[in-house]
Design a protein around this motif. Structure first.
Motif, short mmCIF file in Angstrom:
data_model
loop_
_atom_site.label_atom_id
_atom_site.label_comp_id
_atom_site.label_asym_id
_atom_site.label_seq_id
_atom_site.Cartn_x
_atom_site.Cartn_y
_atom_site.Cartn_z
N GLY A 68 58.14 62.78 63.61
CA GLY A 68 57.59 61.73 62.75
C GLY A 68 57.61 60.35 63.37
N ALA A 69 58.11 60.23 64.61
CA ALA A 69 58.08 58.91 65.27
C ALA A 69 56.64 58.47 65.43
N ARG A 70 56.44 57.15 65.50
CA ARG A 70 55.09 56.61 65.68
C ARG A 70 55.11 55.49 66.71
N TYR A 71 54.04 55.47 67.50
CA TYR A 71 53.78 54.26 68.27
C TYR A 71 53.29 53.20 67.29
N ILE A 72 53.58 51.97 67.63
CA ILE A 72 53.01 50.90 66.81
C ILE A 72 52.47 49.81 67.72
N ALA A 73 51.28 49.33 67.40
CA ALA A 73 50.67 48.25 68.20
C ALA A 73 50.57 47.02 67.29
N GLY A 74 49.41 46.75 66.71
CA GLY A 74 49.28 45.59 65.82
C GLY A 74 49.95 45.80 64.47
N GLY A 75 50.12 47.05 64.09
CA GLY A 75 50.81 47.36 62.84
C GLY A 75 49.95 47.21 61.59
N THR A 76 48.68 46.89 61.75
CA THR A 76 47.88 46.58 60.55
C THR A 76 47.53 47.83 59.76
N THR A 77 47.51 48.98 60.40
CA THR A 77 47.38 50.22 59.65
C THR A 77 48.75 50.77 59.29
N LEU A 78 49.62 50.79 60.29
CA LEU A 78 50.88 51.52 60.10
C LEU A 78 51.79 50.85 59.08
N TYR A 79 51.97 49.54 59.17
CA TYR A 79 52.85 48.87 58.20
C TYR A 79 52.29 49.02 56.78
N ASP A 80 50.99 48.89 56.67
CA ASP A 80 50.33 49.05 55.38
C ASP A 80 50.69 50.41 54.77
N LEU A 81 50.53 51.46 55.58
CA LEU A 81 50.81 52.80 55.06
C LEU A 81 52.30 53.04 54.86
N MET A 82 53.12 52.36 55.61
CA MET A 82 54.57 52.47 55.37
C MET A 82 54.93 51.82 54.04
N LYS A 83 54.31 50.69 53.75
CA LYS A 83 54.61 50.03 52.48
C LYS A 83 54.12 50.87 51.31
#
Ligand SMILES: Cc1cc2nc3c(=O)[nH]c(=O)nc-3n(C[C@H](O)[C@H](O)[C@H](O)COP(=O)(O)OP(=O)(O)OC[C@H]3O[C@@H](n4cnc5c(N)ncnc54)[C@H](O)[C@@H]3O)c2cc1C
Lengths: 720, 334
Positions: B25-40
């Motif tokens: 379940g680890a993820r790379y993260i770059a700008g975070g604009t998709t990933l942080y959104d989906l984490m929230k």
């Protein structure tokens, strides 16, 4: 001393806001604060059967999880009394997103994690999520009847008829709902984003069974209210207040937007069936209008008020208005800018446009011939009505005379269809009581405290305008305290009565201060401003207190004001009716292939009586027009009837207008004082600004395409 | 949102190694604009974030004679505003300029953009289990198919999923036959952008053809033939800051008045960036007029399957393709 017209003045808090100095409720620093997060119900209706907080309590930093058992029972409902405060936590779930628990933690992160760790079990019950869902209960509202509409319609030369729909919409101010409660030494201080500090005090005290006298509410700046932060009070306020009292520490909650969609009030979906009859010459003689709206099971947002403006805008002598609530399982709807006339105006002004088209008349000329001086609903005269002047000035500025009448007859160079539309709006001009104190110091300071809330509409600037135009005081050291129950009693600021509640009392305060100064100086001529003069006579300060009530109101309303209860006068005052008016002219362009609608220019001319603060007034109108563009072409909150709740619950998916959607908006004012409404000669502005702009867009689309659209928002698929 | 660990490796090898050693379940993260959104939203719950933004060498833009190479970490806004790319690859610059907002474009990377996830409202809002979603919770069902599906796909759908592939840039890259450079546990490889995306079929939770731990390092785009014209045409509910209802990335080459080659990819209407080869074939040897352009547009949707509220996308999509073809043709030279 009060000038005939007010000069342009910059917003007095603009600089502070740009620098981030102005403190909104969530910005107030509080030491030792705990952070809260609510746990929303997952089901649309039913009962909470279990609530397991063990995992949440294991999250490091979580201090406590409050449940229904921690709260006092709701206060008894008072027959014909004020509306009950919002409930706190309950096991019965009335709508999806209702809070079932409150997690309080040392950090925001822990509160969020803790909230997600609370495990709820439910017994779900069948529910009705939409107006047409099975299980909705229809309840008729008050009828508005005068003349004989049925008979007149039966014999009218022309009758136009149609049904219109306005969708669910949410306010979405940028500032989120925010409460910080500080319980200290037997006093509860609430830093709350609210348009009604006094009401918030009363509601919270009643919900918790405490003495309102120990509650202080401060809301000096509101980052957009639009009705969401007024009226019915927020469910979260008492939760946070109670948490602070239980834990003996300050507690803060800033509610995430996705939860706000499910908790706060909203503009309910409404349907409007209109039959409008006219003579062959185009004189409107009768109207039958049935309105119905979505309503929560116990909501109070009144359905009969769809008739408030439609029954008064044109001189229609025969009117039959019915209204209905359809009670379903959602959170209560409420007042949202231009609350009823955004929807009813869309229906009515579409029908008026249709009537003009049917008769082959110009829609401006038809309207000009139908306005009147008499409010047929009460039989009283209007205190002022400059709607025709608005129409004439708007038509002139817009260049209306070069419009060709036939739909589809105007095109742009790129092949776009051009449509020019017009529609009018009106809104009740109301007034509320106010108390103000003014203190001018020999040290150069001035402190003015009164009722009112600054929501960005510019109430502070309007007050400053009055004080600075009529008193020689130092503008740099003028402090205006509003939205603060410790400074002055606070009436809810809404319904466009903000200026009527704030400006006449400020004028009276200035006049009283001048008298007080004259008395003090007793004929002595002293140079310099008021501070200087006080210093010269060795008087540290002068302080006066004044109050103001609306036409027809007794002094007893000042009592209501102390309790934070609404005490609104108008629009039907004892001997006259007062309405504000606007005429909007809109150009749309509809792309030839993909049919995108653009709104390159709007001209809006307003009759709001005397203009007190030209710059913020203009800005109010621009904001109203911008929102109407959003409401007409984009905004709708999506409810899937199988699940309840709101699907597009963020600002990416709830599509409001962006800068690129907005063209030129030319705003003009008639600026004629109303002789009767109040001593300042002003009428309400904030609401009327938006009324009629959405139908003007729809009418322009009809002119461009020949399609009369009966449902908002008008989207690309309706025009392909 | 849940607690997570965070590391910031300096080389692609370190990043890949960290991924290999991490729990699932680890993820790379770059700008975070998709990933942080989906984490929230609790849709993504990675135990470890591997921040790739400190990796050297992934931020370069190299405009060659034959091809353009863009490092995975280049911000969207850089490509959107690059004058040379705007001149030589208008379809690329426009696809990014018309995506998201300036603030998001400043944060978001062109690599992360390729792996953004669908905006299907039932996918995004159902972390508490309120809505079934085969993508979020395999086998739970699809709430969108019989629900509010105005935004859903009409091409490439399955009985399990109709979620739209939301990105604009991947559509433009698909039209240009671009490829991605990848390093992973099994070494380096390269793949056509078009092959990066899977159809939903019975496994809509499997969206990309990357294996776990594979890191995108760059994107390579062959230069379109001299004289060709291109555009990214995007129709949405407002003028900016909105995902496409329908979009078309188009590259047109002409020989005299006749089309010698057309490349068309669709966005906003399909479950993956959608190459409309039927439409491309139809145009070869034809002049570009509103009639032939519309015929091509309609051909692009000949296999489309509308749902309840998204039927308009067939006509809107066809017209979007038609307008895009005419804009691109206008820009082309023979
Ligand atoms: C409100 C909003 C509106 C938007 N509107 C649009 C729009 O109109 N059009 C559009 O196209 N997009 C739009 N977007 C999406 C936006 O473009 C993407 O979020 C962005 O491009 C993702 O890039 P990022 O660097 O922030 O990715 P991240 O969020 O950091 O990562 C996204 C995904 O890619 C993975 N990842 C990142 N970098 C790499 C790499 N180098 N190798 C392997 N995996 C990697 C991550 O693990 C994650 O799964 C919008 C986003 C938002 C929030």
């Amino acid at each position: 001393m009060i000038p005939a017209s007010f000069p342009d003045r910059a917003r007095i808090d603009a600089r502070d806001k740009v620098l981030g100095v102005a403190r909104f409720s969530a910005d107030v620093p509080v030491t030792g604060v705990l952070y809260a997060m609510m746990v929303p119900a997952r089901i649309a209706k039913g009962t909470l059967t279990g609530l397991d907080t063990a995992a949440a309590l294991r999250v490091p930093g979580v201090v406590r999880v409050l449940t229904e058992a921690d709260f006092p029972a709701p206060p008894p409902v008072i027959e014909n009394g004020p509306p009950p405060p919002p409930p706190t936590l309950e096991r019965e779930i009335a709508y999806r997103g209702q809070p079932v628990a409150l997690v309080v933690a040392e950090t925001l992160e822990a509160a969020i994690e803790g909230a997600a760790a609370v495990v709820c079990t439910y017994a779900a019950a069948p529910f009705a999520a939409l107006i047409d869902s099975e299980g909705g209960v229809r309840e008729m509202g008050e009828e508005i009847v005068f003349g004989d509409a049925e008979a007149t319609l039966a014999s009218a030369a022309v009758v136009v008829e149609g049904e219109f729909l306005s969708p669910t919409q949410h306010h979405n101010p940028i500032e989120l709902l925010a409460t910080t409660a500080v319980w200290e030494a037997g006093r509860l201080t609430l830093h709350e984003a609210t348009q009604g500090a006094g009401g918030t005090r009363g509601m919270t005290a009643r919900a918790l069974g405490i003495d309102p006298g120990v509650v202080d509410v401060k809301s000096p700046y509101v980052g957009g209210g639009f009705g969401q932060k007024g009226g019915l009070g927020q469910r979260q306020t008492a939760l946070i207040a109670h948490a602070s009292m239980l834990l003996g520490r300050p507690v803060k909650l800033v509610t995430p937007r996705g939860q706000i969609f499910h908790l706060a009030t909203y503009r309910p979906l409404s349907r409007h069936r209109i039959r409008l009859g006219a003579t062959a010459e185009g004189r409107m003689v009768a109207m039958q209008y049935d309105a119905e709206q979505e309503q929560s099971r116990h909501g109070i947002f009144p359905s009969a008020e769809y008739h408030e403006t439609t029954s008064r805008m044109y001189g229609i002598a025969n009117y039959l208005g019915t209204s209905a609530d359809v009670r379903i399982d959602r959170q209560p709807p409420g007042w949202m800018r231009a609350p009823h006339p955004q929807a009813s105006g869309f229906a009515m002004e579409s029908m008026v446009d249709e009537l003009a088209y049917r008769l082959g008349q110009d829609p401006v000329a038809l309207r000009l011939a139908n306005t009147g001086d008499v409010d047929f609903r009460t039989g009283q005269p209007f205190s002022s009505n400059h709607l025709n002047a608005c129409l004439e000035e708007g038509a002139r500025r817009f260049g209306w005379s070069s419009r060709t009448a036939e739909p589809g007859s105007m095109t742009a160079d790129d092949g776009s269809l051009v449509g020019w539309g017009v529609a009018c709006g009106s809104y009740p001009s109301m007034m509320v009581p106010a108390v103000a104190t003014l203190r001018i110091g020999a040290d150069g300071s001035t402190r003015y405290a009164a009722s009112g809330h600054e929501m960005g509409q510019g109430i502070r600037t309007a007050i400053a305008s009055v004080l600075l135009e009529s008193l020689e005081i130092d503008p740099e050291r003028l402090e205006i305290l509003i939205g603060d129950t410790t400074a002055a009693p606070q009436h809810i600021t809404a319904g466009s009565w903000g200026s009527a509640g704030a400006v006449p009392v400020a004028m009276r305060a200035a006049a009283r201060m001048r008298e007080a100064v004259a008395e003090l100086l007793d004929g002595r001529e002293i140079a310099g401003n008021l501070h200087r003069r006080l210093a010269t006579v060795r008087r540290p300060f002068l302080e006066i207190e004044v109050s103001e009530v609306g036409p027809g109101q007794g002094q007893d309303v000042l009592q209501a004001l102390q309790y934070g209860a609404p005490a609104v006068a108008g629009p039907a005052y004892p001997t006259f009716t007062t309405m504000s008016y606007i005429a909007h002219f809109v150009e749309v362009r509809v792309e030839p292939t993909t049919r995108r609608v653009r709104v390159p220019r709007v001209v809006s001319i307003v009759d709001c009586g005397r203009v007190i603060s030209p710059r913020t007034a203009e800005s109010q109108v621009r904001g109203g027009v911008v929102w109407a563009i959003g409401a007409a072409l984009r905004e709708a909150t999506e409810v899937d009837p199988r699940y309840g709740g709101y699907l597009n619950n963020d600002l990416a998916d709830y599509v409001v207008a962006v800068n690129a959607d907005i063209g030129a908006i030319d705003v003009g004012f008639i600026d004629q004082p109303d002789p009767l409404a109040n001593s300042a000669g002003l009428k309400g502005l904030g609401e009327v600004a938006m009324v009629g702009a959405s139908p003007a867009i729809a009418n322009a689309i009809f002119h461009a395409t020949g399609r009369r659209l009966h449902e908002l928002p008008i989207r690309i698929e309706h025009l392909l | 949102m849940h607690p997570f660990d965070y590391i910031r490796p300096a080389t692609p090898q370190d990043a890949v190694a960290a991924f290999a050693n991490a729990e699932a379940g680890a993820r790379y993260i770059a700008g975070g604009t998709t990933l942080y959104d989906l984490m929230k939203l609790d849709i993504e719950r990675p135990p470890l974030l591997i921040d790739v933004t400190a990796i050297a060498g992934l931020g370069e833009v190299d405009i060659g004679d034959e091809r353009l190479r863009v490092g995975a970490l280049v911000p969207m806004s850089t490509i959107a505003a690059d004058p040379d790319i705007g001149r030589d690859y208008p379809v690329l610059a426009e696809s990014l300029a018309k995506a998201a907002s300036q603030q998001l474009r400043n944060m978001a990377t062109v690599g992360g953009n390729l792996l953004q996830r669908t905006r299907c409202m039932y996918f995004r809002n159902g972390a508490d289990g309120a809505f079934p979603c085969n993508k979020r919770q395999p086998g739970s069902g699809c709430a969108a198919i019989d629900g509010l599906d105005r935004g859903q796909a009409v091409l490439g759908t399955s009985a399990s999923c109709t979620a739209v592939s939301p990105g604009d840039w991947p559509v433009a890259l698909t039209a240009l036959d671009a490829s991605v450079e990848i390093v992973g546990p099994a070494g380096a490889r390269r793949m056509l952008v078009a092959d990066l995306y899977r159809l939903p079929g019975d496994t809509p939770h499997l969206e990309f053809s990357l294996t776990p731990g594979e890191l995108i390092t760059g994107i390579e785009i062959p230069r379109p033939a001299a004289g060709s014209g291109s555009t990214y045409h995007k129709i949405r509910d407002r003028e900016s800051y909105a995902f496409a209802l329908a979009s078309a990335a188009v590259v047109v080459q002409r020989d005299g008045d006749l089309v010698s080659r057309a490349r068309i990819a669709l966005g906003g209407v399909a479950t993956r960036p959608w190459r409309a080869t039927e439409a491309e074939d139809l145009l070869v040897g034809q002049p570009l007029t509103i009639e032939t352009a519309l015929a091509a547009g309609r051909a692009a949707f000949s296999t489309a399957t509308p749902g309840h509220h998204n039927g308009f996308k067939l006509e809107l999509g066809a017209r979007t393709v038609a307008d895009a073809l005419l804009i691109a043709a206008e820009r082309s030279r023979t």
